[in-house]
Design a protein around this motif. Structure first.
Motif, short mmCIF file in Angstrom:
data_model
loop_
_atom_site.label_atom_id
_atom_site.label_comp_id
_atom_site.label_asym_id
_atom_site.label_seq_id
_atom_site.Cartn_x
_atom_site.Cartn_y
_atom_site.Cartn_z
N ASP A 447 0.85 -1.19 0.00
CA ASP A 447 0.00 0.00 0.00
C ASP A 447 0.88 1.24 0.00
O ASP A 447 1.64 1.49 0.95
CB ASP A 447 -0.91 0.00 1.24
N LEU A 448 0.79 2.03 -1.05
CA LEU A 448 1.67 3.17 -1.22
C LEU A 448 1.19 4.36 -0.39
O LEU A 448 0.07 4.86 -0.58
CB LEU A 448 1.75 3.56 -2.70
N ASP A 449 2.03 4.82 0.52
CA ASP A 449 1.79 6.06 1.25
C ASP A 449 2.32 7.18 0.37
O ASP A 449 3.53 7.43 0.31
CB ASP A 449 2.51 6.02 2.60
N GLN A 450 1.44 7.87 -0.35
CA GLN A 450 1.88 8.82 -1.37
C GLN A 450 2.66 9.99 -0.79
O GLN A 450 3.65 10.43 -1.38
CB GLN A 450 0.66 9.32 -2.16
N GLU A 451 2.25 10.49 0.35
CA GLU A 451 2.96 11.63 0.93
C GLU A 451 4.36 11.25 1.38
O GLU A 451 5.33 11.98 1.16
CB GLU A 451 2.16 12.21 2.10
N LEU A 452 4.48 10.08 2.01
CA LEU A 452 5.80 9.61 2.41
C LEU A 452 6.67 9.34 1.19
O LEU A 452 7.86 9.67 1.18
CB LEU A 452 5.68 8.34 3.25
N ALA A 453 6.08 8.76 0.14
CA ALA A 453 6.83 8.48 -1.09
C ALA A 453 7.36 9.76 -1.70
O ALA A 453 8.50 9.82 -2.17
CB ALA A 453 5.93 7.74 -2.08
N LYS A 454 6.56 10.82 -1.69
CA LYS A 454 7.01 12.10 -2.24
C LYS A 454 8.16 12.68 -1.43
O LYS A 454 9.07 13.30 -1.99
CB LYS A 454 5.83 13.08 -2.31
N GLU A 455 8.12 12.50 -0.10
CA GLU A 455 9.22 12.98 0.74
C GLU A 455 10.51 12.24 0.41
O GLU A 455 11.59 12.84 0.33
CB GLU A 455 8.87 12.80 2.21
N VAL A 456 10.42 10.91 0.26
CA VAL A 456 11.59 10.12 -0.10
C VAL A 456 12.15 10.58 -1.46
O VAL A 456 13.36 10.74 -1.63
CB VAL A 456 11.24 8.62 -0.15
N CYS A 457 11.26 10.82 -2.41
CA CYS A 457 11.68 11.28 -3.74
C CYS A 457 12.42 12.61 -3.66
O CYS A 457 13.44 12.82 -4.32
CB CYS A 457 10.46 11.43 -4.65
N GLU A 458 11.92 13.51 -2.83
CA GLU A 458 12.54 14.83 -2.69
C GLU A 458 13.95 14.71 -2.12
O GLU A 458 14.89 15.37 -2.60
CB GLU A 458 11.68 15.72 -1.79
N VAL A 459 14.12 13.86 -1.11
CA VAL A 459 15.45 13.65 -0.53
C VAL A 459 16.39 13.07 -1.58
O VAL A 459 17.55 13.49 -1.70
CB VAL A 459 15.36 12.73 0.70
N MET A 460 15.92 12.09 -2.35
CA MET A 460 16.76 11.48 -3.38
C MET A 460 17.19 12.50 -4.43
O MET A 460 18.35 12.55 -4.84
CB MET A 460 16.01 10.32 -4.05
N GLN A 461 16.26 13.31 -4.88
CA GLN A 461 16.56 14.30 -5.91
C GLN A 461 17.55 15.35 -5.41
O GLN A 461 18.42 15.80 -6.16
CB GLN A 461 15.28 14.98 -6.38
N ASP A 462 17.44 15.72 -4.15
CA ASP A 462 18.26 16.81 -3.61
C ASP A 462 19.65 16.36 -3.18
O ASP A 462 20.59 17.17 -3.17
CB ASP A 462 17.56 17.45 -2.41
N SER A 463 19.82 15.09 -2.81
CA SER A 463 21.07 14.73 -2.14
C SER A 463 21.78 13.51 -2.69
O SER A 463 22.83 13.13 -2.16
CB SER A 463 20.81 14.53 -0.64
N SER A 464 21.28 12.87 -3.74
CA SER A 464 22.00 11.74 -4.32
C SER A 464 23.25 12.23 -5.05
O SER A 464 23.27 13.33 -5.61
CB SER A 464 21.11 10.97 -5.30
N ILE A 465 24.29 11.41 -5.05
CA ILE A 465 25.57 11.80 -5.65
C ILE A 465 25.47 11.98 -7.16
O ILE A 465 26.03 12.92 -7.73
CB ILE A 465 26.66 10.76 -5.30
#
Length: 487
Positions: A447-465
């Motif tokens: 079951d996808l928690d859309q708000e949590l998924a969006k937060e994870v996506c934002e962290v990945m976009q901002d801080s991945s190498i």
């Protein structure tokens, strides 16, 4: 009797060590040839057992840990087991048409033939050989660096591997290099849905090599390294036969290197690490490759099609830069590689080149730039597929891998396939990408928690190498924007 010194750990089989030494021959101790040597050992013995790794470490004067960490990083090295006799592609396009038999492997760059089932052995492509190709453009332009850069500027040629950086500007970074530069041809197209570079190399490989030699003359490079993805075995056999014939190369050395199944090595600094015989971990920038790249030398990295276009522009004029190749696949009648204007739309690609939708299928969505380029609905299929035109819609053109989806496809299932791929291919070096890909993949299968998924996506976009972690969230974010009903 002379005693042989054994390091701590696994004991070395001296007979096996001698066999490997005879197999590898000259340059056996060169660190940068570790991946090549692993391939040769595996090809000869059928697998890479721990005894093989210990013996190879012995003859190369490396630690067993150094050899093992490289062998275990790449998907195409099989430790303690033989490579599968048959396998099927699990890439998005192939998954649309059903699961095959044998072991599943990530996209193999043959989406026009989906679903792809691969067995050992393949035929050589029908290509233009050296005897039927003329290096006239190289001979005419090799001493006209400024004129070449001028024509590339007029053509507005941009890198066609995904980033889209202006080619002439990228070359200019190396014009005043303090040491002799090196040129790297990135032929490791691993983006799911992409197979245009395979088309270039399978049909006219010398056009790519001529473009590379022209670039090498402009920047003053003495070496060219062609890094070819391991899935393109027939192309490797063809290049091994063709490259020694190129007398026009002069004093420029052309080296063919074999990838080992790692999508991350499409990122230019990870590719350089792999060429040095290491794990394909992206480097922290700066320094940039133009400053300190392969073996610490100033390095220019260009994609296969980019160098194809260099030759095309110089031969046919700057207007040749207004075209590019599109890898078109999915729910259409005529998948394939098509050359079209850089501002064509997905709707036009489907109608003019793709033969329309398959019978019984209605156009629902499309991926404009492969797995990492995002997903757009059919009502946005009239947007130009050009650099900068899709970003405001959450997508980008990237490698121009257009995958067409229909009303038979559930977008959540599509995103699951793509996120599973990114999770499998993350190198694991940085926490945002390593943990983020795994977390999103797990969430999509429950079951996808859309708000949590969006937060994870934002962290990945901002801080991945590197670009893998930064772009991996794109399919999910665009799907949540345009296809909420499928979730």
């Amino acid at each position: 009797m002379k005693k042989r010194f054994f390091p701590k750990g696994r004991q070395v089989d001296q007979d096996l060590s001698d066999q490997i030494a005879d197999l590898l021959g000259n340059d056996i101790k060169r660190r940068d040839l570790l991946i090549e040597n692993l391939h040769r050992v595996q090809d000869h013995f059928g697998c890479l057992s721990k005894d093989h790794i210990a013996a190879l470490a012995d003859v190369m004067k490396l630690t067993q840990a150094q050899v093992y960490e490289v062998a275990s990083f790449y998907a195409h090295f099989y430790i303690e087991g033989a490579p599968p006799a048959d396998k099927h592609c699990t890439g998005l396009t192939c998954s649309l048409f059903g699961k095959g038999t044998g072991s599943g492997v990530p996209c193999v760059g043959r989406c026009d033939q989906a679903p792809v089932h691969m067995t050992k052995g393949a035929t050589l492509p029908d290509y233009i050989p050296y005897e039927k190709y003329c290096y006239a453009t190289l001979l005419a332009y090799k001493d006209q660096g400024e004129e070449i850069l001028k024509q590339l500027d007029q053509a507005n040629l941009r890198g066609l591997g995904g980033a889209g950086f202006r080619v002439a500007d990228k070359w200019r970074f190396l014009l005043n290099a303090e040491t002799t530069p090196v040129l790297v041809i990135n032929a490791d197209e691993g983006e799911p849905g992409t197979f245009k570079d395979r088309h270039c190399l399978e049909t006219n490989p010398h056009k790519v090599i001529e473009g590379a030699l022209i670039a090498a003359h402009v920047i003053g490079a003495s070496d060219i390294y062609l890094y070819l993805r391991d899935e393109y075995g027939p192309i490797r056999q063809m290049l091994q036969a063709e490259l020694p014939k190129i007398t026009e190369a002069g004093d420029i050395n052309i080296h063919l290197r074999r990838g080992a199944g790692a999508y991350i090595c499409g990122e230019e600094t990870a590719l350089l690490e792999s060429l040095e015989g290491k794990r394909g971990l992206p480097r922290i920038k700066p320094p940039y490759p133009a400053q300190a790249g392969l073996f610490g030398r100033p390095t220019l990295v260009n994609n296969v099609e980019t160098l194809w276009r260099v030759q095309d522009i110089l031969q046919n004029g700057p207007e040749a830069g207004s075209k590019r190749f599109y890898s078109l696949s999915g729910r259409i009648n005529k998948p394939g590689v098509y050359e079209a204007p850089i501002d064509i739309t997905a709707q036009e690609l489907i109608e003019i080149f793709g033969g329309g939708m398959l019978a019984g299928h209605h156009f629902k969505a499309y991926l404009p730039g492969g797995a990492s380029g995002g997903i757009l609905p059919a009502h946005k299929a009239n947007l130009p597929l050009s650099f900068g035109a899709l970003e405001k819609h959450g997508c980008f053109i990237g490698s121009a891998a257009v995958i067409v989806l229909s009303d038979h496809d559930n977008i959540k299932s599509v995103v699951q396939n793509l996120m599973d791929f990114f999770n499998h291919e993350s190198c694991g070096q940085c926490t945002p990408c390593r943990v983020g890909c795994e977390k999103l993949s797990h969430m999509l299968h429950s079951d996808l928690d859309q708000e949590l998924a969006k937060e994870v996506c934002e962290v990945m976009q901002d801080s991945s190498i590197c670009g893998l972690g930064q772009a991996a969230p794109n399919p999910l974010l665009t799907a949540l924007t345009y296809f909420t009903e499928d979730f």
